[in-house]
Write a protein that holds these residues in place. Structure first.
Motif, PDB file in Angstrom:
ATOM      1  N   ALA A  57    -104.178 -11.286  86.104  1.00 35.04           N
ATOM      2  CA  ALA A  57    -104.669 -10.979  84.760  1.00 35.04           C
ATOM      3  C   ALA A  57    -106.038 -10.317  84.854  1.00 35.04           C
ATOM      4  O   ALA A  57    -106.879 -10.708  85.668  1.00 35.04           O
ATOM      5  CB  ALA A  57    -104.762 -12.255  83.932  1.00 35.04           C
ATOM      6  N   TYR A  58    -106.250  -9.292  84.033  1.00 35.72           N
ATOM      7  CA  TYR A  58    -107.556  -8.648  83.989  1.00 35.72           C
ATOM      8  C   TYR A  58    -108.555  -9.554  83.276  1.00 35.72           C
ATOM      9  O   TYR A  58    -108.235 -10.186  82.275  1.00 35.72           O
ATOM     10  CB  TYR A  58    -107.476  -7.318  83.236  1.00 35.72           C
ATOM     11  N   GLU A  59    -109.764  -9.580  83.791  1.00 29.37           N
ATOM     12  CA  GLU A  59    -110.830 -10.322  83.127  1.00 29.37           C
ATOM     13  C   GLU A  59    -111.261  -9.563  81.869  1.00 29.37           C
ATOM     14  O   GLU A  59    -111.347  -8.334  81.884  1.00 29.37           O
ATOM     15  CB  GLU A  59    -112.036 -10.473  84.062  1.00 29.37           C
ATOM     16  N   PRO A  60    -111.535 -10.263  80.767  1.00 31.27           N
ATOM     17  CA  PRO A  60    -112.019  -9.570  79.570  1.00 31.27           C
ATOM     18  C   PRO A  60    -113.409  -8.989  79.793  1.00 31.27           C
ATOM     19  O   PRO A  60    -114.181  -9.485  80.622  1.00 31.27           O
ATOM     20  CB  PRO A  60    -112.038 -10.673  78.504  1.00 31.27           C
ATOM     21  N   GLU A  61    -113.719  -7.937  79.045  1.00 32.22           N
ATOM     22  CA  GLU A  61    -115.044  -7.322  79.150  1.00 32.22           C
ATOM     23  C   GLU A  61    -116.139  -8.307  78.754  1.00 32.22           C
ATOM     24  O   GLU A  61    -117.209  -8.337  79.348  1.00 32.22           O
ATOM     25  CB  GLU A  61    -115.109  -6.081  78.254  1.00 32.22           C
ATOM     26  N   ARG A  62    -115.863  -9.108  77.732  1.00 29.91           N
ATOM     27  CA  ARG A  62    -116.833 -10.094  77.256  1.00 29.91           C
ATOM     28  C   ARG A  62    -116.089 -11.376  76.929  1.00 29.91           C
ATOM     29  O   ARG A  62    -114.922 -11.354  76.538  1.00 29.91           O
ATOM     30  CB  ARG A  62    -117.568  -9.561  76.018  1.00 29.91           C
ATOM     31  N   TYR A  63    -116.800 -12.500  77.073  1.00 31.13           N
ATOM     32  CA  TYR A  63    -116.140 -13.790  76.911  1.00 31.13           C
ATOM     33  C   TYR A  63    -116.380 -14.432  75.549  1.00 31.13           C
ATOM     34  O   TYR A  63    -115.635 -15.325  75.156  1.00 31.13           O
ATOM     35  CB  TYR A  63    -116.584 -14.746  78.026  1.00 31.13           C
ATOM     36  N   GLU A  64    -117.392 -13.994  74.826  1.00 32.03           N
ATOM     37  CA  GLU A  64    -117.599 -14.579  73.508  1.00 32.03           C
ATOM     38  C   GLU A  64    -116.519 -14.084  72.549  1.00 32.03           C
ATOM     39  O   GLU A  64    -115.961 -13.000  72.732  1.00 32.03           O
ATOM     40  CB  GLU A  64    -118.987 -14.246  72.965  1.00 32.03           C
ATOM     41  N   PRO A  65    -116.192 -14.858  71.518  1.00 30.73           N
ATOM     42  CA  PRO A  65    -115.120 -14.461  70.593  1.00 30.73           C
ATOM     43  C   PRO A  65    -115.434 -13.139  69.908  1.00 30.73           C
ATOM     44  O   PRO A  65    -116.582 -12.891  69.519  1.00 30.73           O
ATOM     45  CB  PRO A  65    -115.089 -15.609  69.575  1.00 30.73           C
ATOM     46  N   PRO A  66    -114.451 -12.261  69.752  1.00 32.28           N
ATOM     47  CA  PRO A  66    -114.669 -11.044  68.969  1.00 32.28           C
ATOM     48  C   PRO A  66    -115.151 -11.408  67.565  1.00 32.28           C
ATOM     49  O   PRO A  66    -114.626 -12.345  66.949  1.00 32.28           O
ATOM     50  CB  PRO A  66    -113.281 -10.395  68.934  1.00 32.28           C
ATOM     51  N   PRO A  67    -116.140 -10.706  67.037  1.00 35.83           N
ATOM     52  CA  PRO A  67    -116.748 -11.114  65.764  1.00 35.83           C
ATOM     53  C   PRO A  67    -115.812 -11.030  64.563  1.00 35.83           C
ATOM     54  O   PRO A  67    -116.059 -11.684  63.550  1.00 35.83           O
ATOM     55  CB  PRO A  67    -117.928 -10.142  65.615  1.00 35.83           C
ATOM     56  N   TRP A  68    -114.728 -10.270  64.673  1.00 41.28           N
ATOM     57  CA  TRP A  68    -113.824 -10.109  63.534  1.00 41.28           C
ATOM     58  C   TRP A  68    -112.776 -11.216  63.456  1.00 41.28           C
ATOM     59  O   TRP A  68    -112.071 -11.331  62.448  1.00 41.28           O
ATOM     60  CB  TRP A  68    -113.128  -8.747  63.600  1.00 41.28           C
ATOM     61  N   LEU A  69    -112.658 -12.042  64.499  1.00 38.66           N
ATOM     62  CA  LEU A  69    -111.684 -13.134  64.459  1.00 38.66           C
ATOM     63  C   LEU A  69    -112.086 -14.154  63.396  1.00 38.66           C
ATOM     64  O   LEU A  69    -113.228 -14.621  63.367  1.00 38.66           O
ATOM     65  CB  LEU A  69    -111.601 -13.832  65.817  1.00 38.66           C
ATOM     66  N   ARG A  70    -111.142 -14.534  62.554  1.00 40.06           N
ATOM     67  CA  ARG A  70    -111.422 -15.546  61.538  1.00 40.06           C
ATOM     68  C   ARG A  70    -111.454 -16.944  62.146  1.00 40.06           C
ATOM     69  O   ARG A  70    -112.104 -17.843  61.625  1.00 40.06           O
ATOM     70  CB  ARG A  70    -110.359 -15.486  60.434  1.00 40.06           C
ATOM     71  N   ARG A  71    -110.732 -17.123  63.262  1.00 39.64           N
ATOM     72  CA  ARG A  71    -110.655 -18.431  63.923  1.00 39.64           C
ATOM     73  C   ARG A  71    -111.106 -18.277  65.378  1.00 39.64           C
ATOM     74  O   ARG A  71    -110.285 -18.121  66.281  1.00 39.64           O
ATOM     75  CB  ARG A  71    -109.223 -18.962  63.848  1.00 39.64           C
TER      76      ARG A  71
END
Length: 336
Positions: A196-210
């Motif tokens: 699996a590719y590692e995500p660019e950033r680990y914090e939640p995307p700001p547009w996620l409601r949850r």
């Protein structure tokens, strides 16, 4: 910078290498668009007997790609050779050089491959069932490939031009994890295992409601999918599928191919369809594949690929962001 380098005419060293491999003189060079990891050009050559020939030259000109995967040419070489005897329309390998030789000694300027030019072009017809079915029919054929280029029971896949369908395409279920696929060590040397590719950033995307969905997804995205390990394309989507006369005439761009779970190919294409074409084509494609393969799309693949896709853009919401969030929630719930 990267796009400019990829579109530039190949230097003389690369063309001279192609001429030596193919036995002709390059008379025309045309850049292909859309490549992200390499420079791809169509070459027209005049052979010694007066005939003409076309080939595709792929050159890995981006240092960051080679730093990440130094043996990328060798990997693609192995995969194309595995596919050579399988009746799936894939480019025939004509030559490769991972820079074991320097250009001064007759090699290309950068790691490179020469491949057969396949007929057809990518098309996007998401509201035509024949188009979605053609995309789905490729995958059971590919996923039936075993070590050494063998496939499952022969059959005919009507939407694939000249393809031989494996046992899954013929209607039987994909092999179970304990009874099929290629056992560890059975793959030819050089075929990488899926990671699996590692995500660019680990914090939640700001547009996620949850945002807690993202936190849970990060805990699970490297979890094994729980399917047999078969040959997968790893970047399967409509842009890498060529069509001619209403049938699939080619599947291209095999540099990411590896041994991994079938649902990874299904899921990547499904998410591309979702983002480019909408919800209904993506779900219809998935259902068609499940019917053809006699298998069920695995929720672990959904989590892995959503982390990959959403992690690449992160701050920018994808098309249909709420649908992406619901798919992530549903997959996480299925995994418990």
């Amino acid at each position: 910078m990267g796009v400019e380098v990829q579109r530039e005419r190949p230097p003389r060293a690369a063309l001279a290498w192609a001429e030596r491999v193919l036995g002709g003189e390059v008379t025309r060079v045309r850049a292909f668009t859309g490549g992200m990891t390499s420079a791809v050009h169509q070459l027209s050559l005049r052979l010694a007997d007066g005939r003409t020939r076309q080939a595709v030259l792929r050159r890995y000109v981006l240092s960051e790609v080679l730093d990440d995967v130094p043996d990328i040419v060798e990997r693609e070489d192995v995969v194309l050779r595995l596919l050579d005897d399988v009746e799936l329309p894939t480019p025939r390998l004509l030559g490769s050089d991972g820079l074991k030789r320097r250009a001064a000694d007759g090699g290309p300027d950068v790691p490179a491959l020469l491949m057969e030019r396949l007929p057809g072009r990518p098309v996007w017809r998401p509201h035509e069932e024949n188009w979605l079915r053609g995309l789905a029919e490729v995958l059971p054929v590919l996923h039936a490939v075993r070590a050494g280029g063998e496939a499952g029971a022969a059959g005919s896949s009507p939407g694939v031009d000249g393809a031989r369908a494996g046992s899954a395409a013929a209607g039987s279920a994909l092999p179970s994890p304990d009874g099929g696929g290629s056992p560890a060590g059975a793959w030819a040397d050089g075929v990488a295992a899926f990671e699996a590719y590692e995500p660019e950033r680990y914090e939640p995307p700001p547009w996620l409601r949850r945002p807690k969905l993202w936190e849970r997804a990060l805990e699970l995205f490297q979890r094994p999918v729980g399917e047999p390990s078969v040959l997968i394309h790893r970047d399967y989507h409509p842009g890498n599928v060529l069509w001619r006369g209403g049938k699939v005439s080619g599947v291209v761009d095999w540099q990411s191919a590896c041994a991994g779970p079938p649902s990874i190919d299904v899921g990547w294409c499904r998410l591309e369809l979702l983002q480019e074409c909408g919800f209904e084509p993506a779900m219809q494609f998935t259902a068609l594949w499940e019917d053809l393969a006699g298998a069920t799309y695995h929720p672990a693949a959904e989590v892995t690929l959503l982390v990959d896709k959403l992690g690449m853009t992160h701050d920018e919401p994808p098309p249909l962001p709420q649908v992406h969030e619901e798919l992530l929630a549903k997959a996480l719930a299925a995994l418990g």
